[in-house]
Design a protein around this motif. Sequence first.
Motif, PDB file in Angstrom:
ATOM      1  N   VAL A 201      44.928  59.673  62.996  1.00  0.00           N
ATOM      2  CA  VAL A 201      45.589  58.746  62.086  1.00  0.00           C
ATOM      3  C   VAL A 201      46.747  58.054  62.824  1.00  0.00           C
ATOM      4  O   VAL A 201      46.985  56.862  62.663  1.00  0.00           O
ATOM      5  CB  VAL A 201      46.102  59.478  60.830  1.00  0.00           C
ATOM      6  CG1 VAL A 201      46.968  58.560  59.995  1.00  0.00           C
ATOM      7  CG2 VAL A 201      44.941  59.974  60.010  1.00  0.00           C
ATOM      8  N   TYR A 202      47.406  58.832  63.685  1.00  0.00           N
ATOM      9  CA  TYR A 202      48.502  58.269  64.464  1.00  0.00           C
ATOM     10  C   TYR A 202      48.026  57.088  65.304  1.00  0.00           C
ATOM     11  O   TYR A 202      48.558  55.984  65.228  1.00  0.00           O
ATOM     12  CB  TYR A 202      49.061  59.367  65.379  1.00  0.00           C
ATOM     13  CG  TYR A 202      50.239  58.951  66.216  1.00  0.00           C
ATOM     14  CD1 TYR A 202      51.531  59.026  65.712  1.00  0.00           C
ATOM     15  CD2 TYR A 202      50.069  58.481  67.507  1.00  0.00           C
ATOM     16  CE1 TYR A 202      52.619  58.650  66.467  1.00  0.00           C
ATOM     17  CE2 TYR A 202      51.146  58.102  68.278  1.00  0.00           C
ATOM     18  CZ  TYR A 202      52.426  58.186  67.757  1.00  0.00           C
ATOM     19  OH  TYR A 202      53.485  57.805  68.510  1.00  0.00           O
ATOM     20  N   GLY A 203      46.975  57.305  66.087  1.00  0.00           N
ATOM     21  CA  GLY A 203      46.510  56.276  67.009  1.00  0.00           C
ATOM     22  C   GLY A 203      45.851  55.106  66.310  1.00  0.00           C
ATOM     23  O   GLY A 203      45.880  53.982  66.804  1.00  0.00           O
ATOM     24  N   LYS A 204      45.259  55.382  65.132  1.00  0.00           N
ATOM     25  CA  LYS A 204      44.621  54.283  64.414  1.00  0.00           C
ATOM     26  C   LYS A 204      45.630  53.238  63.990  1.00  0.00           C
ATOM     27  O   LYS A 204      45.264  52.130  63.601  1.00  0.00           O
ATOM     28  CB  LYS A 204      43.883  54.818  63.190  1.00  0.00           C
ATOM     29  CG  LYS A 204      42.464  55.223  63.504  1.00  0.00           C
ATOM     30  CD  LYS A 204      41.744  55.691  62.265  1.00  0.00           C
ATOM     31  CE  LYS A 204      40.441  56.356  62.619  1.00  0.00           C
ATOM     32  NZ  LYS A 204      40.003  57.282  61.578  1.00  0.00           N
ATOM     33  N   GLY A 205      46.916  53.616  64.074  1.00  0.00           N
ATOM     34  CA  GLY A 205      47.957  52.628  63.787  1.00  0.00           C
ATOM     35  C   GLY A 205      47.791  51.366  64.619  1.00  0.00           C
ATOM     36  O   GLY A 205      48.065  50.266  64.142  1.00  0.00           O
ATOM     37  N   ASN A 224      56.542  48.502  66.181  1.00  0.00           N
ATOM     38  CA  ASN A 224      57.143  48.416  67.512  1.00  0.00           C
ATOM     39  C   ASN A 224      56.900  49.684  68.317  1.00  0.00           C
ATOM     40  O   ASN A 224      56.579  49.636  69.493  1.00  0.00           O
ATOM     41  CB  ASN A 224      58.657  48.178  67.400  1.00  0.00           C
ATOM     42  CG  ASN A 224      58.958  46.727  67.086  1.00  0.00           C
ATOM     43  OD1 ASN A 224      58.039  45.920  66.969  1.00  0.00           O
ATOM     44  ND2 ASN A 224      60.214  46.399  66.938  1.00  0.00           N
ATOM     45  N   ARG A 225      57.025  50.821  67.649  1.00  0.00           N
ATOM     46  CA  ARG A 225      56.816  52.064  68.384  1.00  0.00           C
ATOM     47  C   ARG A 225      55.348  52.196  68.806  1.00  0.00           C
ATOM     48  O   ARG A 225      55.045  52.628  69.913  1.00  0.00           O
ATOM     49  CB  ARG A 225      57.229  53.270  67.543  1.00  0.00           C
ATOM     50  CG  ARG A 225      57.323  54.529  68.383  1.00  0.00           C
ATOM     51  CD  ARG A 225      57.751  55.717  67.582  1.00  0.00           C
ATOM     52  NE  ARG A 225      56.759  56.041  66.574  1.00  0.00           N
ATOM     53  CZ  ARG A 225      56.994  56.852  65.546  1.00  0.00           C
ATOM     54  NH1 ARG A 225      58.174  57.395  65.397  1.00  0.00           N
ATOM     55  NH2 ARG A 225      56.053  57.108  64.667  1.00  0.00           N
ATOM     56  N   MET A 226      54.448  51.799  67.910  1.00  0.00           N
ATOM     57  CA  MET A 226      53.035  51.900  68.262  1.00  0.00           C
ATOM     58  C   MET A 226      52.696  50.987  69.437  1.00  0.00           C
ATOM     59  O   MET A 226      51.903  51.337  70.304  1.00  0.00           O
ATOM     60  CB  MET A 226      52.147  51.546  67.057  1.00  0.00           C
ATOM     61  CG  MET A 226      52.130  52.570  65.944  1.00  0.00           C
ATOM     62  SD  MET A 226      51.966  54.265  66.487  1.00  0.00           S
ATOM     63  CE  MET A 226      50.279  54.292  67.100  1.00  0.00           C
ATOM     64  N   LYS A 227      53.292  49.794  69.453  1.00  0.00           N
ATOM     65  CA  LYS A 227      53.046  48.886  70.577  1.00  0.00           C
ATOM     66  C   LYS A 227      53.571  49.495  71.872  1.00  0.00           C
ATOM     67  O   LYS A 227      52.917  49.434  72.916  1.00  0.00           O
ATOM     68  CB  LYS A 227      53.735  47.545  70.341  1.00  0.00           C
ATOM     69  CG  LYS A 227      53.026  46.675  69.334  1.00  0.00           C
ATOM     70  CD  LYS A 227      53.805  45.383  69.163  1.00  0.00           C
ATOM     71  CE  LYS A 227      53.216  44.548  68.064  1.00  0.00           C
ATOM     72  NZ  LYS A 227      54.084  43.400  67.769  1.00  0.00           N
TER      73      LYS A 227
ATOM     74  N   LEU B 101      45.919  55.747  56.662  1.00  0.00           N
ATOM     75  CA  LEU B 101      46.892  55.190  57.596  1.00  0.00           C
ATOM     76  C   LEU B 101      48.257  55.017  56.969  1.00  0.00           C
ATOM     77  O   LEU B 101      49.266  54.959  57.658  1.00  0.00           O
ATOM     78  CB  LEU B 101      46.392  53.851  58.112  1.00  0.00           C
ATOM     79  CG  LEU B 101      45.543  53.976  59.350  1.00  0.00           C
ATOM     80  CD1 LEU B 101      44.905  52.671  59.697  1.00  0.00           C
ATOM     81  CD2 LEU B 101      46.407  54.437  60.502  1.00  0.00           C
ATOM     82  N   SER B 102      48.283  54.953  55.648  1.00  0.00           N
ATOM     83  CA  SER B 102      49.574  54.774  54.997  1.00  0.00           C
ATOM     84  C   SER B 102      50.393  56.055  54.997  1.00  0.00           C
ATOM     85  O   SER B 102      51.481  56.108  54.459  1.00  0.00           O
ATOM     86  CB  SER B 102      49.349  54.301  53.568  1.00  0.00           C
ATOM     87  OG  SER B 102      48.384  53.293  53.575  1.00  0.00           O
ATOM     88  N   GLN B 103      49.850  57.083  55.619  1.00  0.00           N
ATOM     89  CA  GLN B 103      50.609  58.328  55.722  1.00  0.00           C
ATOM     90  C   GLN B 103      51.402  58.382  57.027  1.00  0.00           C
ATOM     91  O   GLN B 103      51.932  59.408  57.406  1.00  0.00           O
ATOM     92  CB  GLN B 103      49.668  59.543  55.663  1.00  0.00           C
ATOM     93  CG  GLN B 103      48.772  59.548  54.459  1.00  0.00           C
ATOM     94  CD  GLN B 103      49.561  59.574  53.194  1.00  0.00           C
ATOM     95  OE1 GLN B 103      50.472  60.370  53.042  1.00  0.00           O
ATOM     96  NE2 GLN B 103      49.233  58.681  52.270  1.00  0.00           N
ATOM     97  N   GLY B 113      50.761  65.938  70.080  1.00  0.00           N
ATOM     98  CA  GLY B 113      49.969  66.702  69.116  1.00  0.00           C
ATOM     99  C   GLY B 113      48.610  66.075  68.908  1.00  0.00           C
ATOM    100  O   GLY B 113      47.597  66.766  68.795  1.00  0.00           O
ATOM    101  N   ALA B 114      48.592  64.729  68.852  1.00  0.00           N
ATOM    102  CA  ALA B 114      47.325  64.036  68.630  1.00  0.00           C
ATOM    103  C   ALA B 114      46.432  64.149  69.859  1.00  0.00           C
ATOM    104  O   ALA B 114      45.228  64.334  69.747  1.00  0.00           O
ATOM    105  CB  ALA B 114      47.583  62.564  68.305  1.00  0.00           C
TER     106      ALA B 114
END
Lengths: 340, 258, 307
Positions: A201-205, A224-227, B101-103, B113-114
């Motif tokens: 879910v993190y990376g799908k950002g 910005n952090r994801m970029k 994704l909204s989480q 961790g990922a």
Amino acid sequence: MDKIRQNLFIYSVGVLFIIILVLAAAGVIDLYIQTVIMFIGVNIIFASSLSIVNGYMGEFSCGHAGFMAVGAYVSSVLSVTLFTANKLTGAPLLPPSLSVVLFPVVILIGGIVAAIAGLLVAVPSFKTRDDYLAIITIAVNFIIVTLINNMAVVGGSRGFMGMKKVLYAMKDVVPFPYILFWVMTFAILTVFIIRRFVSSVYGKGIIAIKQDEVAAEIMSINTNRMKLVAFMFSSGLAGISGGLFAHVIGYVNPGSFSILKSTEALVMVYMAGMGSLGGSVISAILFTILLELLRPFQILKWVIIPLLLILLMQFRPEGLMGDKELPDFFPKLKKYYKFK
Amino acid sequence: MSLLKITNLVQRFGGLTAVSGYQADIKEGSLNGLIGPNGAGKTTIFNLISGFYVPTEGTIEFDGTLINGKKPHEVTALGIGRTFQNIRLWHDMTVLDNIRLSQHYHLQYSLAGALFRSKQYYKREREIKEEALKLLDIFGLKKEADEFPKNLPYGVQRRVEIARALSVQPKLLLLDEPAAGLSSADVKELIDHIKWIHKNFDITILMIEHQMQVIMNLCEDIKVLDFGKTIAEGSPEEIQKNPQVIKAYLGDEGDIYA
Amino acid sequence: MFTSFFQNIINALQWGSFYSMIALGYCLVYGVLRLINFAHGDIFMVAAYLGFIFITFLFKYIFVGGGVSGWLILAITLPVVMFFTSVLGVFIERVAYRPLREKGAHRLYVVITALMVGLILENGNLALFGASSRKFPAIIHRSVISFSGVHITNLKVLVIIAAFVTFAFLQAIVNKTKIGMAMRAISYDKFAIPLMGIPVNKVIVFTFILGSSLAAVAGVLFGMSYPVLNPYMGMIIGWKAFIAAVVGGIGDIKGAFLGGFLLGFIEILIVSFFSSNLKDLISFLILLIILVIKPTGFYGVAKSTKI
């Protein structure tokens, strides 16, 4: 039994890995084939790292070779000064036999420095998108290459060499095809880790950013952090591919990381289709083999390959695989492949 | 208790004053409407609240914290969910992914961790998926979970977008013209739907809407905006009778239900 | 000091003229199609080679005895080269870009195709002519006008005038003519324009003719000014000119024109004050900083995302 079947894909990759290593160590496959395999590995890392930014995040970075250069030079200079007698420091700084253990660390450091260089693109990307960001990436590529050109310490435009001696130092300890081992290991790990990144879910950002940046920001994604993460991750992996590339060839010069090299990465990613990791791997393999097969044509090779690509795009305007992965085409494959 | 307190909000774009002196004091649990002709500055107010613009003047206080100047994702994490005038789902991602994704604001696992699949990662991914499926179930969208939003009918897309806005567990829900583009049957359904959300999710709602039927049926308190200024406020009955509103909204003559 | 200052300005104007003319070509195509036509620099290179071939042909078969005015040769060469370069430009558009557009391919695939076309032109040329550089025949006798130490050759004046004339010409076409209006219209809205009865493909072909002709003028003049040709000369100049165009504000003719001159000035100044080795490094750093501070360039309009 079920468990074996589900992991069959991973097992077969592992078995292939061991077979190649054993054959190489026994001298059954010659150095040329080994080099081709290593080029494939380097290109897999190079292409799939670009697919993070260009495929999944939907930006158009066309200066990827710049980060490869950073990784290549940092790890080469490190390994040469640490493990071999050289012009810069004279005697090796560490006992050469340590190279066996520290070689991957040196490569990783190259990757980390390249990731930091990735900030040059990541920070402007907060404000800029699309073609304007593409221009910034091109400029960064030029800047890195000309910077190295002007650094007499690392040989300037004449290039930097001595990495073969590091490989010999490793072989002096125990004879083993180290570089082949590490290239394949890093290639497999890269694909594995990118797959994990974009399936969390993190990376799908970053996919959300590609599809709608405003919605991503409003649904609590720190764009910005994801970029930052995506660009640094991508350029860091490119740096690793550069470090390996430098040690495979044994010689680097700034010219080998020009825009042309970046174009190669673009070709591999877009030939695969945007947002298909499996596609990037397949096209990296195909592309490297094609380059080798066309070697007898010399310069005409660089007419034939672009022509083939233009033709490919006329028939498949979304690339070989679009945004799909292999199991989407062959649902039966899913049986042999379980992804955690 | 007041949940959102806006004092003297002013927004200028170059020479244009889009919002001037907007005040609001939205009580917890209330259902509020914001109406006005096109270009009155309604969506600008939403964008100011959700952090896309930094107000030229004035303060926005949400749940006791000053939020003007905060980034949209920070505002969302504090508990403001929002939908858009034109549906802005991620159209090439499944409905389930849209909700999951909204989480992002409370993932509770790191990049490492990922990548290395920590225990916490598996735990959170499982929880997030369960929560998302539960929410979809509540909204009757469970069988659409693996569909791409672009393939769904418009009305369903609206519902997915509202579900997505609710998945950040907001205290305040901003709805930007939820009835736009819906058929009259769908609008009736939407009214019941919003009523039901308001009751079941224990939530405060602020909505922009052009369809008077929706506003008059739902809202307890309505503000009318024209050229960035608040020209009237009050209960539906008061607004309907207010001559200034009728004039601004419909010209000199006319029925507000037209 | 004073003389070297003026000498530098003249040199920068000439050097910038080339960047400007090439940047204008990028800008035209980008403005209409939103396509970074990466092959444009190579079209410029091909134009220089075409000029070289044609002039050599003239000397060998037509004006064997010599004694013909260089200006006449230039006057014959330019239209011929412009014609053949335009044919090349339109051919590329018809064969490579248009089918992709019509299939609705992602924008970036067209960009990649442009990159590939560039590679084909470079390496095809390399395969044909070999790696050794070609010498562009000197057709115009260089006359130097010098006053108080500043040297101005007639060629430099010619190049600078050509840049300004082409710029004025383009401005007039884009802003004053019907087809120019159509070009601007397409850049605003690709989907509504066919509905208005504007022949989109014709306008696009016209754009490519304009852009390629510009590259032809720049190519021939470049060959005359710096008579050493090699297959990769277009790539570097092309990429640089494109960055210059973006710094000026791509999609706006004025911006591309100014951007080209800006880059010319920066490079010449760096060469005269520091060293030519640092030319690329410092000029790209300056351009990068400008782009980071003002992402849309000087004349570009920020496309605000509507929320």
